[in-house]
Design an enzyme around this catalytic site. Structure first.
Site, PDB file in Angstrom:
ATOM      1  N   ASN A   1     -10.223  -0.377  -0.215  1.00  0.00           N
ATOM      2  CA  ASN A   1      -9.201  -0.490   0.836  1.00  0.00           C
ATOM      3  C   ASN A   1      -9.799  -0.194   2.208  1.00  0.00           C
ATOM      4  O   ASN A   1     -10.433   0.855   2.385  1.00  0.00           O
ATOM      5  CB  ASN A   1      -8.083   0.534   0.595  1.00  0.00           C
ATOM      6  CG  ASN A   1      -7.148   0.125  -0.513  1.00  0.00           C
ATOM      7  OD1 ASN A   1      -7.447  -0.783  -1.290  1.00  0.00           O
ATOM      8  ND2 ASN A   1      -6.008   0.793  -0.596  1.00  0.00           N
TER       9      ASN A   1
ATOM     10  N   ASP B   1       0.846  -1.191   0.000  1.00  0.00           N
ATOM     11  CA  ASP B   1       0.000   0.000   0.000  1.00  0.00           C
ATOM     12  C   ASP B   1       0.890   1.252   0.000  1.00  0.00           C
ATOM     13  O   ASP B   1       2.082   1.175   0.343  1.00  0.00           O
ATOM     14  CB  ASP B   1      -0.868  -0.070   1.275  1.00  0.00           C
ATOM     15  CG  ASP B   1      -2.137   0.749   1.177  1.00  0.00           C
ATOM     16  OD1 ASP B   1      -2.488   1.170   0.077  1.00  0.00           O
ATOM     17  OD2 ASP B   1      -2.787   0.952   2.228  1.00  0.00           O
ATOM     18  N   HIS B   2       0.327   2.395  -0.367  1.00  0.00           N
ATOM     19  CA  HIS B   2       0.968   3.725  -0.305  1.00  0.00           C
ATOM     20  C   HIS B   2       2.491   3.756  -0.165  1.00  0.00           C
ATOM     21  O   HIS B   2       3.021   3.791   0.962  1.00  0.00           O
ATOM     22  CB  HIS B   2       0.404   4.502   0.888  1.00  0.00           C
ATOM     23  CG  HIS B   2      -1.012   4.886   0.705  1.00  0.00           C
ATOM     24  ND1 HIS B   2      -1.414   5.903  -0.112  1.00  0.00           N
ATOM     25  CD2 HIS B   2      -2.140   4.367   1.264  1.00  0.00           C
ATOM     26  CE1 HIS B   2      -2.728   6.003  -0.071  1.00  0.00           C
ATOM     27  NE2 HIS B   2      -3.195   5.083   0.747  1.00  0.00           N
TER      28      HIS B   2
ATOM     29  N   HIS C   1      -8.770   8.909   4.560  1.00  0.00           N
ATOM     30  CA  HIS C   1      -8.248   7.859   5.437  1.00  0.00           C
ATOM     31  C   HIS C   1      -8.549   8.126   6.918  1.00  0.00           C
ATOM     32  O   HIS C   1      -8.437   9.264   7.375  1.00  0.00           O
ATOM     33  CB  HIS C   1      -6.732   7.752   5.274  1.00  0.00           C
ATOM     34  CG  HIS C   1      -6.305   7.325   3.902  1.00  0.00           C
ATOM     35  ND1 HIS C   1      -5.853   8.209   2.944  1.00  0.00           N
ATOM     36  CD2 HIS C   1      -6.262   6.106   3.319  1.00  0.00           C
ATOM     37  CE1 HIS C   1      -5.550   7.552   1.849  1.00  0.00           C
ATOM     38  NE2 HIS C   1      -5.788   6.274   2.028  1.00  0.00           N
ATOM     39  N   GLY C   2      -8.900   7.064   7.626  1.00  0.00           N
ATOM     40  CA  GLY C   2      -9.125   7.176   9.070  1.00  0.00           C
ATOM     41  C   GLY C   2     -10.608   7.305   9.387  1.00  0.00           C
ATOM     42  O   GLY C   2     -11.457   7.240   8.488  1.00  0.00           O
TER      43      GLY C   2
ATOM     44  N   HIS D   1      -9.965   4.289  -1.693  1.00  0.00           N
ATOM     45  CA  HIS D   1      -9.280   4.260  -0.395  1.00  0.00           C
ATOM     46  C   HIS D   1     -10.200   4.849   0.678  1.00  0.00           C
ATOM     47  O   HIS D   1     -11.208   5.463   0.360  1.00  0.00           O
ATOM     48  CB  HIS D   1      -7.990   5.085  -0.473  1.00  0.00           C
ATOM     49  CG  HIS D   1      -6.870   4.381  -1.175  1.00  0.00           C
ATOM     50  ND1 HIS D   1      -5.656   4.137  -0.594  1.00  0.00           N
ATOM     51  CD2 HIS D   1      -6.789   3.850  -2.417  1.00  0.00           C
ATOM     52  CE1 HIS D   1      -4.865   3.499  -1.444  1.00  0.00           C
ATOM     53  NE2 HIS D   1      -5.531   3.321  -2.565  1.00  0.00           N
TER      54      HIS D   1
HETATM   55  P1  13P Z   1      -9.031   3.419   6.130  1.00  0.00           P
HETATM   56  O1  13P Z   1      -7.905   3.210   7.090  1.00  0.00           O
HETATM   57  O2  13P Z   1      -9.675   4.733   6.241  1.00  0.00           O
HETATM   58  O3  13P Z   1      -9.996   2.276   6.147  1.00  0.00           O
HETATM   59  O4  13P Z   1      -8.357   3.426   4.673  1.00  0.00           O
HETATM   60  C1  13P Z   1      -7.496   2.384   4.315  1.00  0.00           C
HETATM   61  C2  13P Z   1      -6.807   2.693   3.050  1.00  0.00           C
HETATM   62  O5  13P Z   1      -7.297   3.400   2.214  1.00  0.00           O
HETATM   63  C3  13P Z   1      -5.482   2.089   2.863  1.00  0.00           C
HETATM   64  O6  13P Z   1      -4.893   2.465   1.678  1.00  0.00           O
END
Ligand code: 13P
Length: 276
Positions: A232, A85-86, A182-183, A210
């Protein structure tokens, strides 16, 4: 079943106009729970390693992660894949590819358009030569805690640039910014489904969403119909892990992994209802 490539799972999802689920995982408890839940509900799945979980939190290395997912994949009868990921560090991406990752994300979403294209194209060439595929990001999926990131249209993916981006980078999938972040969300997100449909119409590349934690299911299902092929999810999975450990008060500590895995597996089985 042998390890699957993430791109093959995405193509399968695309052919069914839906999305596969991809979970951030950082240790055996998480990967094993994903495998057990996927096998129970008979659905394909992708395990993702976020570089921070190695480089900052020191949970696991990419080498160990790759072996772990390959072992778990061999033990189940459903397609299971791994993904980095990222990552915007070229050396780290190559390290993951050498470790056996067949799918990596190059995240150039904070860079100007041309620089994002240049870097994505470069890593895609390397990955393809090693038999792997690349997820890119166009637009920028920010942080939910800011509240403003998810509604900042300047960060959103612009459909008119998506086709050019995919063509010039040869990326295999692309993460889009359409209102997620995210989060944990402080305000319920409202995905820009019209924009998503326009991006999908402009490209032939599978699209990734995401920030899967906390997006209402109804919106997710509509997003899947409109072109999202991979969702994700991370924060809520890690949060459940943390909460389960926090509330553990049995005297026998040897039962802790079993308790964690049971809680994670139950959550995952429910989450899989979204997927195909
Ligand atoms: P969340 O942690 O918000 O579920 O997102 C995960 C994500 O996009 C990882 O690339």
């Amino acid at each position: 079943m042998a390890l699957y490539k993430a791109i093959d799972i995405l193509k399968l999802a695309d052919s069914k106009h839906t999305a596969a689920l991809a979970f951030n995982c950082a240790d055996y408890n998480m990967v094993h729970s994903v495998a057990v839940a996927a096998e129970t509900v008979q659905k394909p799945v992708i395990c993702m390693l976020h570089p921070d979980h190695h480089r900052i939190e020191n949970w696991i290395t990419p080498e160990l992660f790759a072996k772990l997912v390959a072992d778990e994949a061999a033990a189940v009868s459903v397609p299971m894949a791994m993904h980095l990921d990222h990552c915007s560090d070229f050396d780290y991406l190559v390290r993951a590819l050498k470790a056996g990752f067949t799918s990596v994300m190059y995240d150039g979403s904070m860079l100007p358009f041309e620089e994002n294209i240049k870097n994505t194209r470069e890593i895609t060439k390397v990955a393809h030569a090693m038999g792997a595929t690349v997820e890119a990001e166009l637009g920028h999926v920010g942080i939910a805690a800011t509240v403003t990131d998810q509604s900042n249209l300047d960060l959103y993916t612009q459909p008119e640039f998506a086709a050019e981006f995919c063509e010039r980078t040869s990326c295999d999938s692309v993460a889009v910014a359409i209102g997620s972040a995210h989060g944990f969300y402080k305000q319920t997100p409202h995905l820009d489904l019209e924009r998503l449909a326009a991006i999908d119409a402009a490209t032939r590349t599978p699209l990734v969403l995401h920030g899967g934690t906390g997006i209402p299911d109804e919106q997710l299902l509509l997003a899947f119909q409109r072109g999202i092929n991979k969702l994700n999810v991370g924060t809520e999975f890690f949060w459940l892990y943390y909460q389960t450990i926090k509330s553990y008060d049995a005297p026998d500590i040897t039962q802790l992994p079993r308790t964690v895995q049971a809680a994670l597996t139950e959550y995952l089985k429910k989450k899989f209802q979204l997927s195909f």
